[in-house]
Design a protein around this motif. Structure first.
Motif, mmCIF file in Angstrom:
data_model
loop_
_atom_site.group_PDB
_atom_site.id
_atom_site.type_symbol
_atom_site.label_atom_id
_atom_site.label_comp_id
_atom_site.label_asym_id
_atom_site.label_seq_id
_atom_site.Cartn_x
_atom_site.Cartn_y
_atom_site.Cartn_z
ATOM 1 N N LEU A 1 0.839 -1.196 0.000
ATOM 2 C CA LEU A 1 0.000 0.000 0.000
ATOM 3 C C LEU A 1 0.874 1.246 0.000
ATOM 4 C CD1 LEU A 1 -2.610 -1.019 2.739
ATOM 5 C CD2 LEU A 1 -3.106 -0.639 0.302
ATOM 6 N N LEU B 1 -6.866 -1.872 -0.076
ATOM 7 C CA LEU B 1 -6.245 -3.030 -0.726
ATOM 8 C C LEU B 1 -6.891 -3.323 -2.078
ATOM 9 C CD1 LEU B 1 -6.053 -5.336 2.427
ATOM 10 C CD2 LEU B 1 -4.081 -4.442 1.180
ATOM 11 N N HIS C 1 2.490 -14.178 1.479
ATOM 12 C CA HIS C 1 1.790 -14.414 2.743
ATOM 13 C C HIS C 1 1.117 -13.115 3.232
ATOM 14 C CE1 HIS C 1 1.184 -15.356 6.982
ATOM 15 N NE2 HIS C 1 1.340 -16.619 6.666
ATOM 16 N N PRO C 2 -0.074 -13.239 3.828
ATOM 17 C CA PRO C 2 -0.791 -12.036 4.276
ATOM 18 C C PRO C 2 0.002 -11.139 5.234
ATOM 19 C CG PRO C 2 -2.274 -13.916 4.304
ATOM 20 C CD PRO C 2 -0.903 -14.457 3.958
ATOM 21 N N MET C 3 1.054 -11.640 5.833
ATOM 22 C CA MET C 3 1.845 -10.775 6.718
ATOM 23 C C MET C 3 2.623 -9.725 5.923
ATOM 24 S SD MET C 3 4.834 -13.354 8.064
ATOM 25 C CE MET C 3 6.017 -14.098 6.926
ATOM 26 N N ALA D 1 1.023 -8.024 3.419
ATOM 27 C CA ALA D 1 -0.019 -7.337 2.638
ATOM 28 C C ALA D 1 0.144 -5.818 2.612
ATOM 29 C CB ALA D 1 -1.403 -7.698 3.179
ATOM 30 N N SER D 2 0.630 -5.235 3.699
ATOM 31 C CA SER D 2 0.687 -3.765 3.708
ATOM 32 C C SER D 2 1.932 -3.222 3.048
ATOM 33 C CB SER D 2 0.599 -3.237 5.147
ATOM 34 O OG SER D 2 1.776 -3.539 5.872
ATOM 35 N N ASP D 3 3.066 -3.913 3.205
ATOM 36 C CA ASP D 3 4.315 -3.258 2.823
ATOM 37 C C ASP D 3 5.033 -3.881 1.626
ATOM 38 O OD1 ASP D 3 5.026 -5.570 4.123
ATOM 39 O OD2 ASP D 3 6.502 -4.642 5.447
ATOM 40 N N THR E 1 -3.377 -14.020 -1.720
ATOM 41 C CA THR E 1 -3.856 -15.388 -1.930
ATOM 42 C C THR E 1 -3.817 -15.745 -3.417
ATOM 43 O OG1 THR E 1 -6.151 -14.691 -2.200
ATOM 44 C CG2 THR E 1 -5.451 -15.253 0.046
#
Lengths: 280, 280
Positions: free
Chosen positions: A110, A117, A148-150, A152-154, A160
């Motif tokens: 992001l 998202l 992996h969703p961990m 997702a922000s950076d 998925t």
């Protein structure tokens, strides 16, 4: 012994697994270990010289199964978007230079202050509408890697296989597909159905292995495990992948400081042994 | 000013957000901040005395919105399973002791050497078949908390609302529901539909807020962010939760060493201000 006889014909060692090695060491070390395939990364390839790296692998009899990585396509400002497209066109050209047909995309996180998202994923699709034809003209497939969703922000708003395929399916399968990386999808109970969805359409452009181990280190980027050291059921995931007819390379890509501190030859030998033990 | 007039009537501060406070400090500090609700944790409650903690909150006019945590129900050996059930019955009794109707469950990770997430989730459902009636007889609802997939191996094999509901729906809604914690579900594009699924059945037993910030610290457990410091769109998630008719407490639960190092009163005042700014 041939790689066929040794059971290693499908195995590709990604260069980041043995980051301690230079490109010539990688070529020599993999050949010596009886391997026929490697995955490469842009930074060391650029440093060594793109054509020279491609020639080195060819001279050593190694097929380059993928180049990591393009992507980072989530910028919302026009200048940032233009820079990202330029960089991705360069990445495609480098893929051509090292004779690989697959460019892996880490899509990007992001932008600062952005919490949307969905919007970020739309911008990726929008950018791929420009990139995919450029790559296709040069014989390069783009492979969207859900992280992996961990992350997702950076690092990657595509978390998925389902999300990756929602984007990829807007393009012809020979232009845009996905990466199935066990480290990123092992936890996901929808992964089997999404692997089937990807495989049925010929969109599994890369299949990568790393194990999930804890505790995660600070920053979580270099916490991946050697095959067999963690929680991933490699055989089960491989079964799902191959049930779709996939018979391409199986690339081992492990970011782990413990592996990087060791002798590269020992690491590659261990990777091969663990691959046979846990993924075959 | 009443909590109604201040806009804080729904806010509950979870005790772990101000771990630096004793229970009396928590009661006094929350009352002073004009709050009417708190969430508690078992260890400090046990240390202070369960009935005494319940009486303290009651005397201070504070409602206890949840007790954290039961769970860890994935043991595959009979002795481990029996120990876990004993501990969870004790947790239910403690919930009764502090006058809360909601016990949060962190379901547990994979046993050593086990790679079967599906089997582990079945063992949770199997254990709940014993626990849920025990809790229901005592007026306590069990709330399965899906934890972020980065905890799937070592802490909680239930990673999504979808998985949590697949288990919860085997039981009456007044016995087993789920926790919607923004920190754990913010990345999941299926969360809105799963929140609707949970809410339609009256299974949102707890709604918790924390922000997602990076870089994650080693171990990733205490990396949660103050509301507004990260990537979570709280208003959007709250809209989804309240579209189902949910009008229960909104609990702020942030594990963050920076917050723990500060004055508890300042932290609670900041939580209240950020809640009004970002989640209302």
């Amino acid at each position: 012994m041939s790689t066929e006889a040794s059971g290693l014909s499908r195995l590709s060692v990604n260069q980041e697994t043995v980051r301690q090695w230079s490109l010539p060491q990688l070529a020599e070390g993999c050949a010596k270990a009886g391997l026929s395939q490697v995955g490469l990364w842009r930074a060391p390839v650029q440093e060594y010289g793109v054509e020279r790296a491609g020639q080195l692998m060819k001279d050593t009899g190694l097929t380059v199964t993928s180049l990591c990585r393009g992507g980072f396509l989530t910028a919302s400002d026009p200048a940032g978007r233009a820079r990202a497209l330029d960089d991705n066109r360069a990445a495609v050209d480098e893929a051509v230079g090292v004779n690989t047909d697959t460019l892996v995309l880490v899509s990007g996180g992001l932008p600062e202050g952005d919490k949307d998202l969905y919007g970020a994923r739309e911008r990726i699709a929008d950018a791929l509408a420009e990139l995919a034809p450029y790559a296709a003209e040069r014989g390069v497939r783009l492979a969207i890697e859900p992280l992996h969703p961990m992350f997702a922000s950076d690092r990657c708003v595509v978390s998925t296989l389902s999300q990756a395929l929602d984007i990829a399916e807007r393009f012809p399968a020979e232009q845009v597909g996905v990466v199935v990386d066990t480290y990123h999808v092992w936890w996901d109970d929808r992964a089997p159905e999404q692997i089937a969805r990807a495989g049925a359409a010929g969109r599994i452009h890369s299949f990568q292995l790393a194990d999930w181990i804890t505790p995660l280190p600070a920053g979580v980027l270099v916490g991946r495990g050697q095959l067999g050291d963690g929680s991933v059921d490699f055989r089960a995931i491989r079964r799902h992948v191959e049930a779709t007819g996939f018979d391409g390379p199986i690339e081992v890509e492990i970011f782990n400081e413990g592996l990087w501190a060791r002798d590269g030859g020992d690491v590659v030998a261990e990777v091969a042994a663990r691959y046979l033990e846990h993924a075959c």
